[in-house]
Design an enzyme around this catalytic site. Structure first.
Site, PDB file in Angstrom:
ATOM      1  N   PHE A  44     -46.223 -15.983 -17.286  1.00 27.34           N
ATOM      2  CA  PHE A  44     -47.387 -16.760 -18.061  1.00 27.34           C
ATOM      3  C   PHE A  44     -47.666 -16.473 -19.353  1.00 27.34           C
ATOM      4  O   PHE A  44     -48.551 -17.226 -19.907  1.00 27.34           O
ATOM      5  CB  PHE A  44     -48.689 -16.564 -17.184  1.00 27.34           C
ATOM      6  N   GLN A 110     -49.145  -6.092 -10.631  1.00 29.29           N
ATOM      7  CA  GLN A 110     -50.143  -7.129 -11.439  1.00 29.29           C
ATOM      8  C   GLN A 110     -49.419  -8.526 -10.829  1.00 29.29           C
ATOM      9  O   GLN A 110     -50.262  -9.486 -11.057  1.00 29.29           O
ATOM     10  CB  GLN A 110     -49.864  -7.264 -12.715  1.00 29.29           C
ATOM     11  N   HIS A 130     -53.932  -8.056  -8.533  1.00 28.91           N
ATOM     12  CA  HIS A 130     -54.319  -9.190  -8.888  1.00 28.91           C
ATOM     13  C   HIS A 130     -54.145 -10.032  -7.410  1.00 28.91           C
ATOM     14  O   HIS A 130     -54.233 -11.502  -7.573  1.00 28.91           O
ATOM     15  CB  HIS A 130     -53.691  -9.890  -9.928  1.00 28.91           C
ATOM     16  N   ASN A 229     -39.177  -2.478 -20.643  1.00 29.35           N
ATOM     17  CA  ASN A 229     -39.548  -3.606 -20.968  1.00 29.35           C
ATOM     18  C   ASN A 229     -38.986  -4.360 -21.794  1.00 29.35           C
ATOM     19  O   ASN A 229     -38.329  -3.597 -22.836  1.00 29.35           O
ATOM     20  CB  ASN A 229     -41.271  -3.610 -21.619  1.00 29.35           C
TER      21      ASN A 229
END
Ligand SMILES: [Zn+2]
Length: 259
Positions: A44, A110, A130, A229
């Site tokens: 997102f 998450q 979440h 990452n």
């Protein structure tokens, strides 16, 4: 980056990661959207993400407005169609191996896509900060409800059904903008963070608080912090090791390992 063209630096980082995993007693894993991009779930945060097309519907609006609820369900079902074919990534499979090895008691995530469970991790070992978008729950009695029948009713009547148990409002079992963080998940995440000697932050930009505080808590508690990452994160300076690469190829060597 194809795995064949790994730079020497990245190879060294992966080797170092492997020896940290081997030496660790208790590993806490913490994942974000980056672990699911290989699965075909849109991140997102990327500029072209379908998540960005709309303003989020605040939880208050969802509670007070039937039209906001209809809009939330319309979006939800449209999004489900986009990632209906999503399957676990190599990252999810590597996490499943670490959990099966017994060194990683649970994974903190998450993500709401349920792909970690699909990769073979029991739901009880997935700590979802979440929530979970693969089912719904009643906001009053908390009863779990499956999406398929809710969608059927919605498509026929234009309205989401009420809870069949208590008549309450049904909502996707995710934590919405403006909704309180789930206490039990936060407590378990904190416990695992304090119990670990190695904390792996995987595929998260570490900007969403309070969740992003966990890596720092682990570090302050004497744990070793590794950040894996594709992009730099705000916490790179605090990490003992930063592995800058795609999650799939970086974690692929851990699939099926039992250390
Ligand atoms: Zn209910």
């Amino acid at each position: 980056m194809p795995s064949g063209s790994f730079g020497a630096r990245l190879m060294e980082q992966i080797d170092e990661l492997a020896s940290l995993v081997e030496r660790a007693r208790v590993i806490a894993g913490f994942t974000g959207a980056g672990i699911s991009t290989e699965s075909g779930v849109p991140d997102f945060r990327s500029p072209d993400s379908p998540w960005r097309r709309h303003q989020p519907i605040p939880f208050e609006a969802f509670l007070s407005s039937p039209e906001a609820r209809r809009e939330a369900w319309r979006r939800k079902f449209a999004m489900d169609d986009i990632y209906r074919d999503a399957r676990p990534s190599r990252g999810h499979l590597a996490i499943a191996s670490l959990i099966n090895s017994g060194k990683m008691p649970a994974i903190i995530t998450q993500n709401i896509d349920g792909l970690q469970q699909e990769a073979g991790v029991p739901a009880a070992k997935v700590i979802e900060l979440h929530g979970n978008g693969t089912y719904a729950a009643c906001l009053s009695c908390r009863a779990r409800q499956e999406l398929a029948w809710i969608r059927e009713v919605f498509e026929v009547t234009g309205d989401p059904p009420a809870c069949p148990v208590c008549g309450g409002i049904l909502k996707s079992a995710t934590i919405s903008f403006g909704q309180a963080m789930p206490e039990e998940a936060m407590r378990r995440a904190q416990e695992l963070t304090l119990a670990c000697d190695l904390f792996l932050a995987i595929g998260t930009s570490l900007v969403v608080y309070p969740a992003a505080a966990f890596p720092l808590i682990a570090k302050q508690n004497g744990g070793t912090l590794v950040i894996i990452n594709r992009e730099p994160t705000d916490l790179d300076a605090f990490a003992d090791l930063v592995v800058r690469g795609e999650i799939g190829p970086v974690l692929a060597p851990f699939i099926g390992r039992r250390d």
